[in-house]
Design an enzyme around this catalytic site. Structure first.
Site, PDB file in Angstrom:
ATOM      1  N   ILE A   1       0.835  -1.208   0.000  1.00 48.94           N
ATOM      2  CA  ILE A   1       0.000   0.000   0.000  1.00 48.94           C
ATOM      3  C   ILE A   1       0.865   1.251   0.000  1.00 48.94           C
ATOM      4  O   ILE A   1       0.374   2.338  -0.273  1.00 48.94           O
ATOM      5  CB  ILE A   1      -0.974   0.027   1.194  1.00 48.94           C
ATOM      6  N   ASP A   2       2.160   1.100   0.305  1.00 51.15           N
ATOM      7  CA  ASP A   2       3.058   2.253   0.362  1.00 51.15           C
ATOM      8  C   ASP A   2       3.538   2.697  -1.023  1.00 51.15           C
ATOM      9  O   ASP A   2       4.017   3.823  -1.178  1.00 51.15           O
ATOM     10  CB  ASP A   2       4.285   1.934   1.216  1.00 51.15           C
TER      11      ASP A   2
ATOM     12  N   MET B   1      -0.989   5.453   6.639  1.00 52.70           N
ATOM     13  CA  MET B   1       0.221   4.644   6.605  1.00 52.70           C
ATOM     14  C   MET B   1       1.171   5.120   5.497  1.00 52.70           C
ATOM     15  O   MET B   1       0.919   6.120   4.840  1.00 52.70           O
ATOM     16  CB  MET B   1      -0.139   3.170   6.423  1.00 52.70           C
TER      17      MET B   1
ATOM     18  N   GLU C   1       2.295   8.668   8.470  1.00 55.50           N
ATOM     19  CA  GLU C   1       2.755   8.179   9.777  1.00 55.50           C
ATOM     20  C   GLU C   1       4.255   8.367  10.008  1.00 55.50           C
ATOM     21  O   GLU C   1       4.715   8.459  11.146  1.00 55.50           O
ATOM     22  CB  GLU C   1       2.416   6.695   9.927  1.00 55.50           C
TER      23      GLU C   1
ATOM     24  N   ILE D   1      -7.369  -0.507   8.471  1.00 50.84           N
ATOM     25  CA  ILE D   1      -8.486  -0.437   7.529  1.00 50.84           C
ATOM     26  C   ILE D   1      -7.977  -0.084   6.130  1.00 50.84           C
ATOM     27  O   ILE D   1      -8.609  -0.397   5.122  1.00 50.84           O
ATOM     28  CB  ILE D   1      -9.537   0.588   8.006  1.00 50.84           C
TER      29      ILE D   1
END
Length: 361
Positions: A136-137, A179, A232, A282
């Site tokens: 997801i990064d 994130m 984050e 999530i």
């Protein structure tokens, strides 16, 4: 290759939406060639631990189920955050597991770290190795997109939309912490898509006064609410991380920057009530968006094609709108891909009057 092959596929690292689309695509493409596919459970543990944990996958596992349309991993993943045994010992156990399972090839769906580790394990055996990037990064080197990123952007954008409505109702400035670890791709893409007012990322320095000046500008315009997106991994105003904690494999543990900013802004500026929301895991969930399902299909099909062509130690990648493959050695050498402060998305954010930090003009 005419000989029947037995390939193993596993997912490693943090989960994300789109993993099951990859698994399904690999099974479909391999079955078309008459190959057998073993789905390895819980990442490399399914190979290195005994008894080995796996199942034979066929097209019926997915054509008759909703799994390709779901997030998470059908096979389970490995993201322990604990110290591993030595590379030599893990490679030995991996080689034994590969031999006992009769694998000719292994496809790993993971981040660059996971792929590098498994690639090193494979050096102790004759098994072929192909990696498929997911995170997801979106910080995997060379490839423009990794499976899971666009779905996470959608989750974050939806959250921004929802927070904007409640911020509007209560005349608040709401902070959403997303994130991304040390890369700001997820924060910046979702901030632009969600039309946030502020976006802070690790790659660009910022000041609390810069954020407050933006809030003052909003207030002066007659608007009495705002949304602030923070990654984050950003540091405090003085350039330090909130915590020096690391997990057992040496990775920095992030979290809490949203609350830090909430406190600092509230102490210096009283015209907005400030609240913070941390999205947490999530962001790894939700229904995979169309692009991640498409990417999963393209990457899975390409991985099997590469195996059929005898390729080894390669990573599938999306470059300039085409699916190709690059040597994993180049991926490892390139290192983590951070957000470029001069990238199109950052420049667009500035044009859209989003405060993104202190960039020299």
């Amino acid at each position: 290759m005419s000989a029947k092959k037995r390939i193993g596929i596993l997912t490693s690292g943090g989960d994300c939406a789109g993993l099951n689309a990859v698994i399904s695509a690999v099974v479909e493409a391999a079955s078309k060639r008459g190959w057998e596919v073993l789905g390895i459970h819980k990442g490399t543990d399914g190979i290195t631990e005994t008894p080995h944990s796996y199942e034979v996958l066929t097209v019926h596992n997915f054509s008759d189920s909703p799994w390709p349309r779901l997030s998470g991993s059908y096979l389970g993943s490995l993201n322990k955050g604990v110290k591993m045994e030595s590379l030599e010992e893990m490679s030995r156990r991996f080689a034994i597991g590969v031999k006992e399972l009769g694998l000719d090839a292994v496809i790993v769906v993971g981040g660059d770290g996971s792929m590098n580790i498994v690639s090193n394990y494979c050096k102790g055996s004759t098994v072929q190795f192909i990696g498929i990037p997911k995170t997801i990064d979106n910080d995997t080197p060379i490839t423009e997109f990794s499976v899971g990123f666009q779905s996470a952007v959608q989750v974050c954008t939806t959250a921004i939309d929802s927070l904007e409505l409640t911020a509007r109702s209560h005349n608040r400035a709401l902070i959403v912490e997303v994130m991304g670890r040390d890369a700001g791709h997820l924060a910046m893409h979702s901030a632009v898509a969600g039309q946030a007012d502020v976006c802070l990322v690790p790659e660009i320095p910022y000041t609390i006064d810069g954020v407050i000046n933006k809030l003052k500008e909003i207030k002066a315009s007659g608007r009495d609410h705002a949304v602030i997106v923070v990654s984050e991994g950003i540091k405090t105003e003085d350039g330090s991380h909130l915590s020096n904690k690391k997990n057992l494999v040496g990775e920095a543990v992030y979290g809490g920057i949203g609350q830090y900013l909430c406190t600092e802004i509230s102490n210096r500026y009283k015209e907005f009530q400030i609240r913070t929301t941390t999205l947490g895991h999530i962001q790894r969930s939700g229904v995979p968006v169309a692009f991640d399902r498409l990417l999963g299909g393209l990457y899975g099909a390409k991985a099997v094609e590469l195996l059929a062509d005898g390729e080894d130690n390669k990573m599938v990648a999306w470059i300039d709108g085409h699916v190709t493959a690059v040597p994993l050695s180049e991926v490892v050498k390139a290192g983590t891909t951070l957000l470029n402060p001069q990238s199109d998305v950052v420049m667009a954010a500035r044009e859209l009057n989003i405060y993104v930090g202190e960039i020299e003009k």
